[in-house]
Design an enzyme around this catalytic site. Structure first.
Site, short mmCIF file in Angstrom:
data_model
loop_
_atom_site.label_atom_id
_atom_site.label_comp_id
_atom_site.label_asym_id
_atom_site.label_seq_id
_atom_site.Cartn_x
_atom_site.Cartn_y
_atom_site.Cartn_z
N SER A 151 -4.90 5.96 2.37
CA SER A 151 -5.05 7.30 2.95
C SER A 151 -4.08 8.25 2.26
O SER A 151 -3.01 7.81 1.79
CB SER A 151 -4.71 7.24 4.44
OG SER A 151 -4.57 8.53 4.98
N TYR A 164 1.06 4.95 11.18
CA TYR A 164 -0.14 4.89 10.33
C TYR A 164 0.25 5.16 8.88
O TYR A 164 -0.14 4.41 7.97
CB TYR A 164 -1.15 5.92 10.83
CG TYR A 164 -2.44 5.99 10.03
CD1 TYR A 164 -3.41 4.99 10.14
CD2 TYR A 164 -2.69 7.06 9.17
CE1 TYR A 164 -4.59 5.06 9.41
CE2 TYR A 164 -3.87 7.14 8.45
CZ TYR A 164 -4.82 6.14 8.57
OH TYR A 164 -6.00 6.21 7.85
#
Ligand code: NAP
Length: 280
Positions: A151, A164
């Protein structure tokens, strides 16, 4: 031949069997559909059997070949068994797309190591176990590609999503090191850093979503990058530019800017919610 047809023909000639983790929904399901359309046999894994069956059913209805093997990525043995079962059904794996992922927020107030652990298990260890299951075969045959869906949140620790960000930074770093290790073994690595993509993962969040991309376009960009043997696939470009800028900022500037943007937005959302609350 158009750009997409040429990409499909490259995929078909280079890859016969692909395994996609997290293939029950979102980016993974769309990658599986597009790979199958290009003529690649696909193995799908995730936890939700009904959704895996639905994606595999769609693929078969269009003449593609798909097999499913449900597993929880947080359970290493179950993940290994699923990959062995898919390999048994489809043949040796040339392409692994480690895409399964989970995005839980980890705000500093009430910070939960438990939630962080869940993400480490799925986003980082889950990917490592899938890699471990296919890598010896790839090295033995002297060919294969590992793709990790990380990501753009890996570029810098982000507020409220620090857990995350950390798992995705871990995944990108793991894959980068493996890529160098594997240089002489005929096994290649592509690291994918998406910005926001319209999938169930971002449906529930209350943050402002900038430059959201549709899932079919995102999957196309990823597979185009794989077909072009790219080391990194980063998109969309405005978010990439923002995150590269954020990565280059010295600590004090990064802290001040991100805090102003992020918490300023939260304050506006809260004020708006307050305005809309009916007075008693
Ligand atoms: N959407 C975005 O904006 C965005 C941006 C950057 C990166 N990404 C990354 O892209 C990847 C795909 O996400 P998405 O956006 O397509 O979200 P999604 O629609 O929620 O899909 C997530 C996939 O991961 C699987 N998964 C989650 N927990 C799992 C577990 N414990 N065991 C096995 N599979 C599990 C889910 O399957 P089951 O629930 O059936 O197990 C599902 O197939 C993720 O790695 C995510 O971090 C997404």
């Amino acid at each position: 031949m158009g750009a997409w047809e040429s990409m499909d023909s490259t995929m078909r000639s280079e890859y016969h069997v692909a395994i996609v983790t997290g293939a029950s929904s979102g980016i993974g399901a769309e990658l599986a559909r597009q790979l199958a359309r290009a003529g690649v046999r696909v193995g799908l894994t995730a936890r939700r059997v009904d959704l895996l069956e639905a994606v595999a059913g769609e693929i078969r209805a269009k003449g593609g070949v798909a097999a499913i093997a449900p597993a929880d990525a947080a359970d290493s043995d179950a993940t290994r068994r699923a990959i062995v079962s898919l390999t048994g059904e489809l043949g040796p794996v040339d392409l692994l797309i480690a895409n399964a992922g989970l995005g839980l927020s980890t705000p500093s107030l009430g910070f939960s190591a438990r939630e962080f652990e869940q993400m480490v298990r799925v986003n980082l260890l889950g990917a490592a176990v899938a890699i471990e299951a296919v890598l010896p075969g790839m090295i033995e045959r002297g060919q294969g590609r590992l793709v990790g869906v990380s990501s753009l949140a890996a570029f810098r620790g982000l507020p409220v999503n620090a857990g995350y960000s950390a798992t995705k930074a871990g995944l990108s770093t793991l894959l980068e090191g493996l890529r160098v290790d594997l240089r002489r073994q005929g096994v290649f690595v592509t690291i994918v850093h998406p910005g926001f993509v319209r999938t169930p993962m971002i449906e529930d969040g209350d943050g402002e979503r900038l430059f959201v991309m549709e899932v079919d376009r995102a999957a196309r960009i990823i597979l185009n990058g794989v077909a072009s043997r790219r080391r990194y696939v980063n998109f969309p470009w405005p978010t990439v530019a923002l995150m590269r800028f954020a990565r280059a900022l010295p600590g004090p500037f990064f802290d001040a800017l991100v805090s102003a943007v992020f918490f300023g937005h939260k304050a506006r959302v809260n004020a708006q919610a307050g305005d809309e609350t009916p007075s008693s």
